[in-house]
Design a protein around this motif. Structure first.
Motif, PDB file in Angstrom:
ATOM      1  N   LYS A   1      42.761  29.765  32.819  1.00 46.18           N
ATOM      2  CA  LYS A   1      43.243  31.117  32.513  1.00 46.18           C
ATOM      3  C   LYS A   1      42.596  32.137  33.430  1.00 46.18           C
ATOM      4  O   LYS A   1      43.259  33.044  33.927  1.00 46.18           O
ATOM      5  N   LEU A   2      41.281  31.985  33.658  1.00 47.61           N
ATOM      6  CA  LEU A   2      40.585  32.920  34.550  1.00 47.61           C
ATOM      7  C   LEU A   2      41.234  32.939  35.924  1.00 47.61           C
ATOM      8  O   LEU A   2      41.256  33.953  36.607  1.00 47.61           O
ATOM      9  N   ARG A   3      41.755  31.781  36.334  1.00 47.63           N
ATOM     10  CA  ARG A   3      42.369  31.705  37.666  1.00 47.63           C
ATOM     11  C   ARG A   3      43.840  32.068  37.631  1.00 47.63           C
ATOM     12  O   ARG A   3      44.552  31.886  38.616  1.00 47.63           O
TER      13      ARG A   3
ATOM     14  N   THR B   1      30.803  31.508  48.501  1.00 47.58           N
ATOM     15  CA  THR B   1      31.553  31.554  47.245  1.00 47.58           C
ATOM     16  C   THR B   1      31.571  32.955  46.641  1.00 47.58           C
ATOM     17  O   THR B   1      31.957  33.123  45.490  1.00 47.58           O
ATOM     18  N   CYS B   2      31.109  33.949  47.427  1.00 49.87           N
ATOM     19  CA  CYS B   2      31.137  35.355  46.991  1.00 49.87           C
ATOM     20  C   CYS B   2      30.198  35.627  45.821  1.00 49.87           C
ATOM     21  O   CYS B   2      30.410  36.571  45.062  1.00 49.87           O
TER      22      CYS B   2
ATOM     23  N   TYR C   1      34.311  25.516  43.255  1.00 49.07           N
ATOM     24  CA  TYR C   1      32.871  25.522  43.486  1.00 49.07           C
ATOM     25  C   TYR C   1      32.164  24.814  42.350  1.00 49.07           C
ATOM     26  O   TYR C   1      32.391  25.108  41.174  1.00 49.07           O
TER      27      TYR C   1
ATOM     28  N   ARG D   1      37.905  33.623  46.388  1.00 48.92           N
ATOM     29  CA  ARG D   1      37.567  32.927  45.144  1.00 48.92           C
ATOM     30  C   ARG D   1      38.729  32.105  44.616  1.00 48.92           C
ATOM     31  O   ARG D   1      38.532  31.076  43.990  1.00 48.92           O
ATOM     32  N   ARG D   2      39.967  32.585  44.869  1.00 50.08           N
ATOM     33  CA  ARG D   2      41.121  31.824  44.413  1.00 50.08           C
ATOM     34  C   ARG D   2      41.298  30.543  45.207  1.00 50.08           C
ATOM     35  O   ARG D   2      41.868  29.582  44.722  1.00 50.08           O
TER      36      ARG D   2
ATOM     37  N   ARG E   1      38.881  28.156  32.117  1.00 49.62           N
ATOM     38  CA  ARG E   1      38.754  28.310  33.562  1.00 49.62           C
ATOM     39  C   ARG E   1      40.136  28.456  34.217  1.00 49.62           C
ATOM     40  O   ARG E   1      40.300  29.211  35.175  1.00 49.62           O
TER      41      ARG E   1
ATOM     42  N   ASP F   1      36.699  21.027  36.916  1.00 46.68           N
ATOM     43  CA  ASP F   1      36.962  22.470  36.956  1.00 46.68           C
ATOM     44  C   ASP F   1      37.180  22.939  38.391  1.00 46.68           C
ATOM     45  O   ASP F   1      38.076  23.725  38.670  1.00 46.68           O
TER      46      ASP F   1
ATOM     47  N   MET G   1      38.351  38.330  46.232  1.00 43.69           N
ATOM     48  CA  MET G   1      39.219  37.689  45.236  1.00 43.69           C
ATOM     49  C   MET G   1      40.100  36.606  45.867  1.00 43.69           C
ATOM     50  O   MET G   1      40.290  35.546  45.282  1.00 43.69           O
TER      51      MET G   1
END
Lengths: 351, 239
Positions: free
Chosen positions: A132-134, A80-81, A110, A105-106, A130, A177, A102
């Motif tokens: 928005k972060l994505r 998961t970096c 997780y 992660r997209r 969450r 999430d 990146m």
């Protein structure tokens, strides 16, 4: 395919390193959603993950199984970096976890162990944040939140502060999430830990459903969970992969032990003595249940003593109400392989 | 970088949802009010905030800002939410800048509330607008530097209390002690300590003097601590 493979392989593995995988393992790599090769992670002198290699194909639920401290969470955190590996490489959906972090992660949803969330936020706010972060657009977020709230039975709690939710509900928020951006790969670290039995059942059912749309990697130290939910299991112990395959396959590797159980009514001492005297029998242990004796019988060289037991009981005038082959569970296999692994490591240290 | 506003808005919301921010605001406004009431607001005094800015405001901020920043990263690490955050597609720079700006916007709210003091003074005499602007520019720069120091120490430890004490120690040292220490040594060390004295840089703003030298000092030191925080977060991954 070859280009990507070479690009990922060359930077961190010295030239001349022999590939560890055989040709048949290579087969199907086009489909692999998660690929891990020769992955190691050290924390100072401690080797948490030691040259681990495995691949997970698209679709289905794969169990990542091992005792506590086996290296499950460490491996997952590399995938998961969250932290980089000491050596080796891993790809998720064809992207290197180190160089294309990146992109990985997209594509990943997780759920970390114990689902850490911000207690002061409301469920909806948290999911909005969450999303928005994505980089999801507002309309897309609203739709996704509605969808995952329904799927994770959160609709009625959507306006509640997370700090007020029970452990099980928070776990579901974490799961919501993890799936809200419809990731290719879902990585769940001990998702049922700390839940009550009803919640465990619900969560397992949900995970099974999620396996239809996503590739799910599920870590667990509970065998029955993996047997129930997963289409494949990877067993890790002391930082190394000790076995992998379908749960049934793993069990069949171990099912040829001669273990039987029988329920007999008769005088205990006499029954035990007579059974033990049978030529095929190696070991007998007895439990009393009311007037019945429940015997567990282990045989020599996997012989089948059932006919002999029947004749013996009949000739003595006792009663027999059950006699059956004791199917080996994954549990047996698990205990065996992890014990072997420990022994091997200890042997290596002694030298 | 597009995630900076997202992280910032969450931090700001977290401030208003937690009791600590209200306590910080109360303590800040109470002490600032005392400094104003006892130091500035008296018969025959000049109609400016200068007596209050001569020392009190720095003392107050040295204590208040570490409490404001202690939570920012320490709590994420303690609660484990950092794992959720850093496995989402955000960079360390996004997180650090977002958190910094979240705390900074909260600080701006406090500064706006503090504008009642010049307003009160304006009833009793003409307030020098240029001097007031200069004071506020000084406060904007001072606050940014203090928040970046606090944020850095919040990244260093999962314990909020330790984060407070470390940033307090460093801020006291840099604000009040380094000038006095400079008198005890000679040569390059003396020059360095003199340059590091936040108080010396801030005093010109109090006097109504905007010197580019001081502006550059505050901005570069702030950026330096933000850079350290980013690097520290990146380093965490390797352990």
């Amino acid at each position: 395919m070859l280009v990507r493979f070479a690009a990922c392989y060359s930077p961190r593995v010295p030239a001349g390193t022999k590939p560890v995988f055989s040709n048949d393992q290579r087969h199907g790599q086009e489909n692999a959603m998660i690929e891990v090769r020769q992955l190691s992670k050290r924390f100072g002198a401690i080797v948490a993950v030691d040259q681990v290699s495995f691949a997970v194909d698209r679709g289905g639920v794969v169990g990542f199984l091992g005792p506590n401290g086996a290296g499950k969470t460490t491996t997952i955190r590399i995938l998961t970096c969250y932290h980089p590996a000491t050596s080796g490489w891993a790809t998720v959906g064809g992207h290197d976890v180190f160089t294309e972090s990146m992109a990985v992660r997209r594509r990943i949803g997780y759920l970390p162990e114990s689902a850490p969330l911000y207690p002061e936020m409301r469920v909806r706010e948290f999911l909005q944040f969450r999303g928005k972060l994505r980089g999801m657009a507002a309309a897309q977020r609203t739709k996704a939140i509605e969808r995952v709230a329904e799927r994770c039975w959160l609709t009625e709690f959507i306006g509640r502060p997370i700090g007020q939710l029970s452990k099980g509900m928070r776990q579901r928020v974490g799961l919501a999430d993890a799936i809200m951006h419809e990731p290719d790969v879902l990585i769940l670290d001990e998702p049922t830990i700390g839940l009550d039995p009803a919640q465990i059942r619900e969560t397992r059912k949900l995970i099974q459903q999620l396996g239809h749309d996503h590739t799910v990697l599920l870590s667990s130290h509970i065998l029955s969970e993996v047997e129930q939910v997963c289409t494949r299991a990877i067993i890790i112990a002391m930082g190394r992969i000790v076995a992998q395959g379908a749960p049934q396959e793993l069990r069949s590797q171990f099912s040829s032990t001669g273990r039987f159980s029988a329920e007999i009514k008769g005088p205990r001492a006499e029954v035990e003595k007579a059974i033990r005297a049978l030529p095929a029998v190696a070991k007998v242990s007895t439990q009393e249940a009311d007037v019945w004796l429940r015997l567990s019988i282990e045989t020599k060289d996997q012989q089948d003593p059932r006919e002999d037991v029947f004749r013996l009981v009949a000739s003595k005038g006792w009663s027999l109400r059950e006699i059956r082959v004791e199917g080996a569970t994954l549990e047996d296999f698990f205990v065996k392989v992890t014990a072997e692994q420990q022994q091997r490591l200890r042997g290596r240290q002694d030298r | 970088m597009q995630n900076v506003p997202t992280v910032m808005r969450r931090e700001l919301a977290a401030y208003f949802l937690s009791p600590i921010a209200y306590i910080v605001a109360a303590v800040f406004l109470l002490t600032a009010g005392l400094a104003f009431g006892l130091g500035t607001f008296r018969a025959g005094g000049e109609a400016s905030l200068r007596p209050m800015f001569d020392g009190w405001i720095m003392v107050i901020l040295v204590f208040v800002i570490p409490v404001l920043t202690m939570r920012l990263l320490a709590e994420e690490v303690r609660a484990g939410t950092i794992e959720m955050l850093m496995t989402a597609p955000v960079t360390e720079v996004d997180v650090v800048l977002g958190k910094f700006l979240g705390a900074y916007v909260y600080y701006l709210v406090l500064l706006v509330i503090m504008l009642v003091y010049p307003l009160i003074l304006s009833f009793f005499g003409p307030v020098d607008g240029g001097l007031l602007a200069c004071h506020y520019l000084g406060l904007l720069l001072l606050g940014a530097l203090y928040i970046s120091v606090g944020l850095f120490f919040s990244a260093c430890t999962p314990h909020q209390m330790i984060a407070v004490l470390l940033s307090l120690a460093v801020l006291v040292l840099m604000t009040f002690a380094s000038h006095a220490l400079a008198q005890k040594v000679t040569g390059a060390l003396r020059a360095l300590l003199q340059q590091l004295s936040i108080r010396a840089h801030f005093m010109d703003f109090v006097r109504g003097l905007v010197d580019l030298n001081h502006v550059v000092f505050f901005l570069t030191t702030t950026v330096f601590f933000l850079f350290l925080t980013v690097k520290w977060l990146e380093m965490r991954r390797w352990r």
